[in-house]
Design an enzyme around this catalytic site. Structure first.
Site, PDB file in Angstrom:
ATOM      1  N   GLU A  58       0.711  -1.269   0.111  1.00  0.00           N
ATOM      2  CA  GLU A  58      -0.160  -0.120  -0.031  1.00  0.00           C
ATOM      3  C   GLU A  58       0.942   1.208   0.148  1.00  0.00           C
ATOM      4  O   GLU A  58       0.535   2.199  -0.444  1.00  0.00           O
ATOM      5  CB  GLU A  58      -0.895  -0.167   1.244  1.00  0.00           C
ATOM      6  CG  GLU A  58      -1.802  -1.254   1.206  1.00  0.00           C
ATOM      7  CD  GLU A  58      -1.298  -2.261   2.345  1.00  0.00           C
ATOM      8  OE1 GLU A  58      -2.167  -2.804   2.844  1.00  0.00           O
ATOM      9  OE2 GLU A  58      -0.148  -2.774   2.066  1.00  0.00           O
ATOM     10  N   CYS A  81      -2.744  -3.220   7.384  1.00  0.00           N
ATOM     11  CA  CYS A  81      -2.176  -3.438   8.527  1.00  0.00           C
ATOM     12  C   CYS A  81      -2.675  -2.404   9.524  1.00  0.00           C
ATOM     13  O   CYS A  81      -3.058  -1.234   8.994  1.00  0.00           O
ATOM     14  CB  CYS A  81      -0.849  -3.594   8.940  1.00  0.00           C
ATOM     15  SG  CYS A  81       0.290  -2.288   8.198  1.00  0.00           S
ATOM     16  N   ARG A 190      10.297 -23.389  -6.891  1.00  0.00           N
ATOM     17  CA  ARG A 190      11.336 -22.999  -5.854  1.00  0.00           C
ATOM     18  C   ARG A 190      11.551 -21.466  -5.497  1.00  0.00           C
ATOM     19  O   ARG A 190      11.569 -21.244  -4.379  1.00  0.00           O
ATOM     20  CB  ARG A 190      12.547 -23.522  -6.059  1.00  0.00           C
ATOM     21  CG  ARG A 190      12.582 -25.180  -6.102  1.00  0.00           C
ATOM     22  CD  ARG A 190      14.416 -25.515  -6.602  1.00  0.00           C
ATOM     23  NE  ARG A 190      14.395 -27.012  -6.685  1.00  0.00           N
ATOM     24  CZ  ARG A 190      15.573 -27.491  -7.281  1.00  0.00           C
ATOM     25  NH1 ARG A 190      16.593 -26.954  -7.779  1.00  0.00           N
ATOM     26  NH2 ARG A 190      15.549 -28.738  -7.320  1.00  0.00           N
ATOM     27  N   ASP A 206      21.980 -37.596  -3.761  1.00  0.00           N
ATOM     28  CA  ASP A 206      21.913 -36.780  -5.108  1.00  0.00           C
ATOM     29  C   ASP A 206      22.920 -35.725  -5.149  1.00  0.00           C
ATOM     30  O   ASP A 206      23.032 -35.189  -6.111  1.00  0.00           O
ATOM     31  CB  ASP A 206      20.426 -36.282  -5.310  1.00  0.00           C
ATOM     32  CG  ASP A 206      19.529 -37.522  -5.488  1.00  0.00           C
ATOM     33  OD1 ASP A 206      20.068 -38.570  -5.935  1.00  0.00           O
ATOM     34  OD2 ASP A 206      18.347 -37.421  -5.147  1.00  0.00           O
ATOM     35  N   ARG A 213      17.729 -22.029 -10.743  1.00  0.00           N
ATOM     36  CA  ARG A 213      18.910 -21.687 -11.640  1.00  0.00           C
ATOM     37  C   ARG A 213      18.274 -21.026 -12.889  1.00  0.00           C
ATOM     38  O   ARG A 213      18.993 -21.191 -14.050  1.00  0.00           O
ATOM     39  CB  ARG A 213      19.480 -22.980 -11.716  1.00  0.00           C
ATOM     40  CG  ARG A 213      20.285 -23.170 -10.207  1.00  0.00           C
ATOM     41  CD  ARG A 213      21.469 -24.224 -10.709  1.00  0.00           C
ATOM     42  NE  ARG A 213      21.045 -25.632 -11.095  1.00  0.00           N
ATOM     43  CZ  ARG A 213      20.352 -26.332 -10.063  1.00  0.00           C
ATOM     44  NH1 ARG A 213      20.045 -26.140  -9.032  1.00  0.00           N
ATOM     45  NH2 ARG A 213      19.954 -27.502 -10.517  1.00  0.00           N
TER      46      ARG A 213
END
Length: 380
Positions: A58, A81, A190, A206, A213
């Site tokens: 805002e 708020c 992500r 892994d 990326r």
């Protein structure tokens, strides 16, 4: 679609740009809309909550609008708020700017706000409308709402499966189940979450980076969270090379083991639980206390199914290859299955989840499921 719906939809699009970047605050979008003498609408100010949660949407929109905010309408995705934090309340800023009308998507359950922002504006003579595109607005702010009400973040579970329901082979070699198009989509996922969580086994097997990326979006990489009950994770891993941060969640009883990981740059978060692994609820509460509002679980079958069995997963994304494990990796053996997830993705009818979408990324099929009653619960 009404005029209010149209502008609220634009505010929602604006807010989504910063999903995953504003925690511990919610991602909010705001528009200041004025009318000229002919009655034509003009967007004179727009804003989205900035990275790190400040400044609020805002205030950014009001600053852009300047004097044009007087008698204008403000469209905001979450109730402004009403409490003094590092900055004065946004509801008061709207009053001070002379805004004539405020249209709100979803209410804020935070006890410092929770209707107080609306009351403050109405008492100053501002016309306030609520619940415009409320379902979409509540879903956008689900992480904030769940953190306030349930002391946990919004949880997205993502997993890749072969055509025959396998997530890995029997060996310890990483297998790429999905294609590059799906992997790009996962990187985008992500970027829209505050943190991504995995288990120690997945990291050791892994050695993933768990970052975003996509070109130009590397800065949107989430916090990486690893569940490692006894802090036995090796520190010579891609996770510990550069940014973003790495958090390790383990048991307080093994605090001595955590020193090497802390020296490697990890932040250590301790859970109770004696000598047993911490439960899903406890892990989520720990992350919520740290400010995480949106969590993506990207782990192996054991962790994935533990989260699913907890009933605390809000959204599921299953990426399925058209090929079987034998076709993808002929030497991988019988493979490891995630039966609960596989069954749910194939037939969610009658389950705790409903089908939201099915779409293609390259040759892969992605299925999106959402917990039944999630949106109505957020609005309650």
């Amino acid at each position: 679609m009404t005029t209010d719906d149209r502008f609220m939809k634009a505010a929602l699009r604006l807010a989504r740009r910063n999903l995953g970047q504003t925690w511990p605050n919610p991602a909010v979008g705001a528009l200041i809309v004025s009318q000229d003498e002919s009655g034509h609408f003009m967007i004179t100010g727009k804003g989205a909550t900035a990275r790190g949660g400040r400044p609020h949407a805002e205030r950014i929109a009001l600053e852009m609008a300047g004097e044009a905010a007087r008698c204008a309408t403000c469209y905001v995705t979450l109730e402004p708020c009403a409490h003094h934090g590092r900055t004065p309340p946004c509801a008061q800023a709207l009053v001070d700017a002379g805004v004539g009308r405020v249209v709100i998507g979803a209410g804020d359950p935070d006890s410092r706000v929770a209707g107080k922002g609306i009351e403050l504006m109405r008492s100053a003579g501002i016309v306030v409308e609520t619940g415009v595109m409320g379902d979409e607005a509540a879903l956008l702010s689900a992480g904030h709402i769940l953190r306030v009400r349930n002391r946990r973040p919004f949880v997205t579970l993502k997993m890749a499966l072969t055509a025959d329901g396998m997530f890995a082979g029997q060996g310890h070699k990483e297998i790429s189940i999905t294609g590059k198009e799906t992997r790009a989509y996962v990187h985008m996922m992500r970027a829209c979450h505050d943190a991504v969580l995995t288990g120690r086994g997945t990291v050791q097997t892994d050695d993933p980076q768990l970052t975003c990326r996509l070109q130009g979006m590397e800065y949107k990489s989430p916090v990486r969270v690893v569940l490692d009950s006894r802090f036995t994770l090796g520190s010579i891993l891609l996770l510990f090379q550069g940014r973003p941060p790495v958090w390790i969640v383990g048991l307080a009883g093994y605090a001595e083991n955590a020193k090497a990981l802390e020296q490697a740059g990890a932040r250590i978060l301790f859970a109770d639980g004696g000598m047993e692994r911490p439960g899903v609820q406890q892990v989520l509460e720990i992350l919520a206390r740290e400010g995480i509002t949106r969590l993506m679980v990207e782990a192996g079958g054991e962790v994935a199914e533990a989260f699913l069995a907890s009933g605390l997963v809000d959204e599921i994304v299953v990426a399925r290859s058209p090929r079987t494990l034998a076709q993808i990796a002929p030497g991988a053996g019988a493979g490891r299955a995630a039966p609960l997830l596989d069954t749910l993705a194939r037939n969610p009818d009658g389950s705790a989840y409903e089908l939201v979408d099915t779409f293609k990324r390259g040759a892969d099929t992605l299925t999106v499921l959402r917990r039944r009653g999630l949106v109505s619960g957020l609005l309650a």
